[in-house]
Design a protein around this motif. Structure first.
Motif, short mmCIF file in Angstrom:
data_model
loop_
_atom_site.label_atom_id
_atom_site.label_comp_id
_atom_site.label_asym_id
_atom_site.label_seq_id
_atom_site.Cartn_x
_atom_site.Cartn_y
_atom_site.Cartn_z
N PHE A 1 -25.20 -60.32 -5.57
CA PHE A 1 -24.92 -58.96 -5.85
C PHE A 1 -23.42 -58.67 -4.93
O PHE A 1 -23.24 -59.30 -4.04
N PHE A 2 -22.58 -58.64 -5.87
CA PHE A 2 -21.33 -59.15 -5.39
C PHE A 2 -20.80 -57.83 -5.26
O PHE A 2 -20.84 -56.66 -6.74
N VAL A 3 -20.11 -56.62 -4.27
CA VAL A 3 -19.53 -55.57 -4.32
C VAL A 3 -18.59 -55.74 -4.06
O VAL A 3 -17.56 -55.96 -2.85
N PRO A 4 -17.62 -55.38 -4.78
CA PRO A 4 -16.20 -55.40 -4.77
C PRO A 4 -15.28 -54.15 -3.51
O PRO A 4 -16.10 -53.21 -3.20
N ALA A 5 -13.88 -54.96 -2.75
CA ALA A 5 -13.49 -53.90 -1.68
C ALA A 5 -12.99 -53.23 -3.02
O ALA A 5 -13.12 -53.34 -3.93
N ALA A 6 -12.93 -50.99 -1.91
CA ALA A 6 -12.12 -50.22 -2.43
C ALA A 6 -10.73 -50.49 -2.13
O ALA A 6 -10.33 -50.14 -1.80
N LEU B 1 -27.00 -54.17 1.78
CA LEU B 1 -25.75 -53.11 0.57
C LEU B 1 -25.75 -51.74 1.26
O LEU B 1 -24.13 -51.48 1.28
N GLU B 2 -26.25 -51.95 2.99
CA GLU B 2 -25.09 -50.70 3.68
C GLU B 2 -23.87 -51.35 4.25
O GLU B 2 -23.25 -50.59 3.75
N MET B 3 -24.06 -52.58 5.17
CA MET B 3 -22.76 -53.63 5.07
C MET B 3 -22.40 -53.54 4.07
O MET B 3 -20.77 -53.46 4.74
N ALA B 4 -22.66 -53.67 3.27
CA ALA B 4 -21.61 -54.24 2.09
C ALA B 4 -21.41 -52.70 1.91
O ALA B 4 -18.83 -52.77 1.66
N ASP B 5 -21.30 -51.87 1.65
CA ASP B 5 -20.68 -50.63 0.99
C ASP B 5 -19.32 -49.91 2.44
O ASP B 5 -18.47 -50.31 1.99
N LEU C 1 -18.26 -52.72 4.20
CA LEU C 1 -16.84 -53.82 4.84
C LEU C 1 -16.39 -52.93 2.98
O LEU C 1 -15.42 -53.46 3.36
N SER C 2 -16.31 -52.70 1.61
CA SER C 2 -15.69 -52.77 0.49
C SER C 2 -14.60 -51.44 1.39
O SER C 2 -13.16 -51.02 0.48
N ARG C 3 -15.45 -50.80 1.49
CA ARG C 3 -14.25 -49.42 1.92
C ARG C 3 -13.55 -50.14 3.67
O ARG C 3 -11.93 -49.61 3.52
N ARG C 4 -13.14 -51.37 4.07
CA ARG C 4 -12.32 -51.60 5.25
C ARG C 4 -11.91 -52.77 4.09
O ARG C 4 -10.84 -53.88 4.76
N VAL D 1 -22.06 -53.93 14.66
CA VAL D 1 -21.64 -54.88 13.54
C VAL D 1 -21.44 -54.81 12.97
O VAL D 1 -20.27 -56.02 11.84
N PHE D 2 -21.54 -54.05 11.48
CA PHE D 2 -20.54 -54.22 10.90
C PHE D 2 -19.03 -53.69 10.81
O PHE D 2 -18.31 -54.70 9.77
#
Length: 303
Positions: free
Chosen positions: A35-40, A62-66, A68-71, A290-291
């Motif tokens: 999965f590629f989860v893009p940055a917001a 996926l929770e970690m990726a979401d 990080l996306s917000r960051r 951790v995130f």
């Protein structure tokens, strides 16, 4: 670990309803799913390749990726060789193959316009931590690392070590005679070793269908490297800035291993011991710590 040749073939991707992309690319002739989860945030920017542990799969991150996306950080969540939706020998943990997966992931990311190739980093839990550390020894394109409860040496009790070694020996004989590994069940480990510190999360992990299936069909010697590695002997060669994160309540890879790993590293480094977390720090009660530690490290070490 010696350098590996990574097979490059055409990639494919499709966007899901959640906004993440299902990506497929090739590693050593095997199709790897991710999965590629893009940055917001404005792109191109930093991206984190995530390597899961033995018996795991990309959906656990996926929770970690979401987060990080917000960051402002994109993520590429891998199903490693033999795991999840990827091809390969089921549930095998061959670090050479997993390193090849990581390097193929870098090759893929370098084709994307929304990724800064100078800001590709690696995150790994347990055997995934082994993978990013071993990859960094031979792969200069990794800019920074976050090793979460990484397996860098055998920390099993002597009795289990001897038992696993003996069964691996039998597995080699079976493989020689039949071409197949010995398959054993290590589900009992889920009962004896608390992977998470939070009782509710640990109870959920004990009955997780994916993990139970993997632990019921544990291949030997094919997955012996989930426990038996010597990565600690090579980490001094790593040049990428490395953050070591460890759960204070990790009963599988003890905190003493975290301090030894940190001591052996000669690159820019830091260590964070997270109270209230066990081995599965990406799922445990203090996972958001951790995130945030991960995001802060990557943003601090942007070129």
């Amino acid at each position: 670990m010696e350098s590996l040749t990574v097979t490059k073939l055409a990639t494919s991707h499709a966007t899901t309803s959640e906004g993440r992309e299902l990506v497929k690319f090739c590693s050593l002739g095997v199709e790897i799913h991710a999965f590629f989860v893009p940055a917001a945030a404005e792109l191109p920017g930093p991206v984190l390749i995530v390597s899961h542990g033995a018996g795991e799969f990309k959906e656990n991150y996926l929770e970690m990726a979401d987060h990080l996306s917000r960051r402002g950080i994109s993520s590429l969540l891998l199903d490693m060789h033999g795991h999840g939706a990827s091809g390969g020998r089921r549930y095998h943990v061959c670090i050479k193959e997993w390193v090849a997966d990581l390097r193929a992931a870098i090759d893929y990311l370098e084709t994307r316009d929304d990724v800064d190739p100078q800001q590709i980093s690696g995150f790994g839990l347990s055997s995934g931590g082994t993978t990013i550390l071993e990859a960094a020894v031979v792969e200069p394109r990794l800019h920074a690392l976050v090793a979460l409860d990484a397996t860098v040496m055998n920390t099993l009790p002597l009795s289990i070590t001897l038992s696993m070694s003996a069964m691996s020996g039998l597995g080699y004989i079976k493989r020689l005679l039949t071409g197949e590994d010995l398959r054993i069940s290590i589900v009992k480990l889920l009962d004896e070793v608390e992977l998470a510190s939070d009782p509710e999360i640990n109870a959920r992990l004990r009955v997780d269908p994916g993990k139970v299936m993997a632990f019921k069909n544990f291949p030997l010697p094919g997955a012996a490297q989930a426990f038996f590695v010597s990565t600690i002997k090579r980490v001094s060669k790593i040049k990428a800035a490395t953050l070591v994160i460890w759960g204070e309540d990790d009963h599988l890879d003890p905190v003493s291993t975290a301090h030894l790993l940190h001591e052996k590293l000669t690159c820019q480094k830091a260590i964070e011991i997270v109270a209230g977390n066990g081995h599965a720090g990406h799922l445990d009660r203090n996972r958001k710590q951790v995130f945030d530690l991960t995001a802060n490290w990557l943003l601090k070490h942007r070129p």
